[in-house]
Scaffold this motif. Structure first.
Motif, PDB file in Angstrom:
ATOM      1  N   GLN A   6      60.478  94.132  44.737  1.00  0.00           N
ATOM      2  CA  GLN A   6      61.137  93.792  43.479  1.00  0.00           C
ATOM      3  C   GLN A   6      61.012  92.296  43.233  1.00  0.00           C
ATOM      4  O   GLN A   6      61.343  91.477  44.086  1.00  0.00           O
ATOM      5  CB  GLN A   6      62.609  94.202  43.514  1.00  0.00           C
ATOM      6  N   ARG A   7      60.525  91.939  42.062  1.00  0.00           N
ATOM      7  CA  ARG A   7      60.337  90.540  41.693  1.00  0.00           C
ATOM      8  C   ARG A   7      61.407  90.106  40.695  1.00  0.00           C
ATOM      9  O   ARG A   7      61.868  90.911  39.902  1.00  0.00           O
ATOM     10  CB  ARG A   7      58.943  90.352  41.078  1.00  0.00           C
ATOM     11  N   PRO A   8      61.784  88.832  40.748  1.00  0.00           N
ATOM     12  CA  PRO A   8      61.358  87.809  41.695  1.00  0.00           C
ATOM     13  C   PRO A   8      62.081  87.952  43.032  1.00  0.00           C
ATOM     14  O   PRO A   8      63.246  88.344  43.067  1.00  0.00           O
ATOM     15  CB  PRO A   8      61.763  86.499  41.002  1.00  0.00           C
ATOM     16  N   VAL A   9      61.387  87.629  44.113  1.00  0.00           N
ATOM     17  CA  VAL A   9      62.012  87.643  45.432  1.00  0.00           C
ATOM     18  C   VAL A   9      62.986  86.467  45.514  1.00  0.00           C
ATOM     19  O   VAL A   9      62.617  85.335  45.213  1.00  0.00           O
ATOM     20  CB  VAL A   9      60.947  87.534  46.540  1.00  0.00           C
ATOM     21  N   GLU A 133      59.688  75.842  49.292  1.00  0.00           N
ATOM     22  CA  GLU A 133      59.910  77.264  49.521  1.00  0.00           C
ATOM     23  C   GLU A 133      61.389  77.498  49.806  1.00  0.00           C
ATOM     24  O   GLU A 133      62.008  76.742  50.554  1.00  0.00           O
ATOM     25  CB  GLU A 133      59.082  77.769  50.707  1.00  0.00           C
ATOM     26  N   ASP A 134      61.937  78.537  49.201  1.00  0.00           N
ATOM     27  CA  ASP A 134      63.318  78.956  49.460  1.00  0.00           C
ATOM     28  C   ASP A 134      64.295  77.851  49.076  1.00  0.00           C
ATOM     29  O   ASP A 134      64.892  77.171  49.918  1.00  0.00           O
ATOM     30  CB  ASP A 134      63.495  79.377  50.926  1.00  0.00           C
ATOM     31  N   THR A 153      57.909  78.218  45.521  1.00  0.00           N
ATOM     32  CA  THR A 153      57.946  79.608  45.969  1.00  0.00           C
ATOM     33  C   THR A 153      59.385  79.989  46.282  1.00  0.00           C
ATOM     34  O   THR A 153      60.049  79.315  47.077  1.00  0.00           O
ATOM     35  CB  THR A 153      57.076  79.798  47.225  1.00  0.00           C
ATOM     36  N   ARG A 154      59.854  81.056  45.661  1.00  0.00           N
ATOM     37  CA  ARG A 154      61.224  81.556  45.863  1.00  0.00           C
ATOM     38  C   ARG A 154      62.247  80.448  45.575  1.00  0.00           C
ATOM     39  O   ARG A 154      63.009  80.036  46.439  1.00  0.00           O
ATOM     40  CB  ARG A 154      61.407  82.122  47.279  1.00  0.00           C
ATOM     41  N   THR A 173      55.721  80.814  42.081  1.00  0.00           N
ATOM     42  CA  THR A 173      55.725  82.150  42.668  1.00  0.00           C
ATOM     43  C   THR A 173      57.170  82.533  42.939  1.00  0.00           C
ATOM     44  O   THR A 173      57.871  81.847  43.694  1.00  0.00           O
ATOM     45  CB  THR A 173      54.922  82.189  43.983  1.00  0.00           C
ATOM     46  N   ASP A 174      57.629  83.609  42.320  1.00  0.00           N
ATOM     47  CA  ASP A 174      59.022  84.048  42.478  1.00  0.00           C
ATOM     48  C   ASP A 174      59.992  82.918  42.120  1.00  0.00           C
ATOM     49  O   ASP A 174      60.947  82.633  42.849  1.00  0.00           O
ATOM     50  CB  ASP A 174      59.282  84.558  43.904  1.00  0.00           C
ATOM     51  N   ASP A 176      62.821  81.886  39.612  1.00  0.00           N
ATOM     52  CA  ASP A 176      63.792  82.580  38.761  1.00  0.00           C
ATOM     53  C   ASP A 176      64.583  81.553  37.956  1.00  0.00           C
ATOM     54  O   ASP A 176      65.431  80.845  38.501  1.00  0.00           O
ATOM     55  CB  ASP A 176      64.719  83.422  39.640  1.00  0.00           C
ATOM     56  N   THR A 195      60.422  83.787  35.912  1.00  0.00           N
ATOM     57  CA  THR A 195      61.198  84.892  35.344  1.00  0.00           C
ATOM     58  C   THR A 195      62.259  84.316  34.412  1.00  0.00           C
ATOM     59  O   THR A 195      63.005  83.412  34.792  1.00  0.00           O
ATOM     60  CB  THR A 195      61.870  85.721  36.447  1.00  0.00           C
TER      61      THR A 195
END
Length: 218
Positions: A6-9, A133-134, A153-154, A173-174, A176, A195
């Protein structure tokens, strides 16, 4: 059969891993600090190219906090009041900044993994050229969010506001943005991969049309 993702992660963010007891720390240049608490810092603080692991910076009121080229692992910063925080080219893993007010937070060129900004007021936040990331940004009010050529990313926003967002050259990437209320984006075509909510897309429709060369008339 493989399950669809399920996106976005969402970002995989955890709290800094901190011990119960921390020694009181005194700032020195290019220091290697482990399990220390720095309280009540003021003036210009030079931690450039330092290594901080399992540390807390609490209730600092500084003109400038220099973290250029530093390595920060399992670090918590609380109630920071700073005119500027220069953290260009830092390496960050599991850091949380909670509360406070920052004029400029410069993370350009940084390598970020598990960064959380929560309930912070920031006039200018730069992630230009950063690899992140994250990342979770929650409850923050940001005047200018600068993201040119960042690789994200994320990354997610929750209950945040920004007056201006510059995403030019961003790779997402991902990412939100549903929790970010932004007054304007400098380049809507650079939002490829993010998103948005239907309401956000509706608000951006004139900008999307103009970027595509569409003349919209009533």
């Amino acid at each position: 059969m493989a399950r669809s993702v399920q996106r976005p992660v969402p970002p995989r963010v955890s709290a800094p891993d901190l011990p119960r007891h921390l020694d009181e720390g005194v700032v020195t240049r290019r220091m290697d600090a482990h399990q220390m608490r720095f309280t009540g810092l003021s003036g210009d603080v030079d931690l450039a190219h330092s290594a901080l692991e399992e540390c807390i910076i609490d209730a600092a009121a500084v003109d400038a906090l220099d973290l250029v080229g530093a390595t920060l692992i399992d670090v918590s910063i609380t109630d920071l009041k700073a005119t500027s925080v220069s953290a260009r080219d830092t390496t960050i893993r599991r850091m949380r900044i909670t509360g406070g007010r920052i004029g400029t937070l410069d993370l350009a060129g940084a390598q970020l993994a598990e960064l959380e900004l929560r309930d912070v007021r920031i006039d200018y936040l730069s992630l230009g050229g950063a690899r992140a990331e994250d990342v979770l940004i929650a409850g923050c009010a940001i005047r200018t969010l600068d993201l040119p050529h960042a690789a994200l990313t994320r990354l997610a926003f929750d209950d945040c506001r920004a007056e201006e967002v510059d995403p030019r050259g961003m790779r997402a990437t991902d990412v939100d943005l549903r929790g970010l209320e932004a007054a304007s984006f400098l380049d809507v075509l650079a939002l490829r991969g993010v998103t948005l909510t239907p309401w956000q897309v509706e608000r951006l429709a004139p900008a999307f049309a103009a970027a595509a060369g569409i003349d919209v008339r009533g």
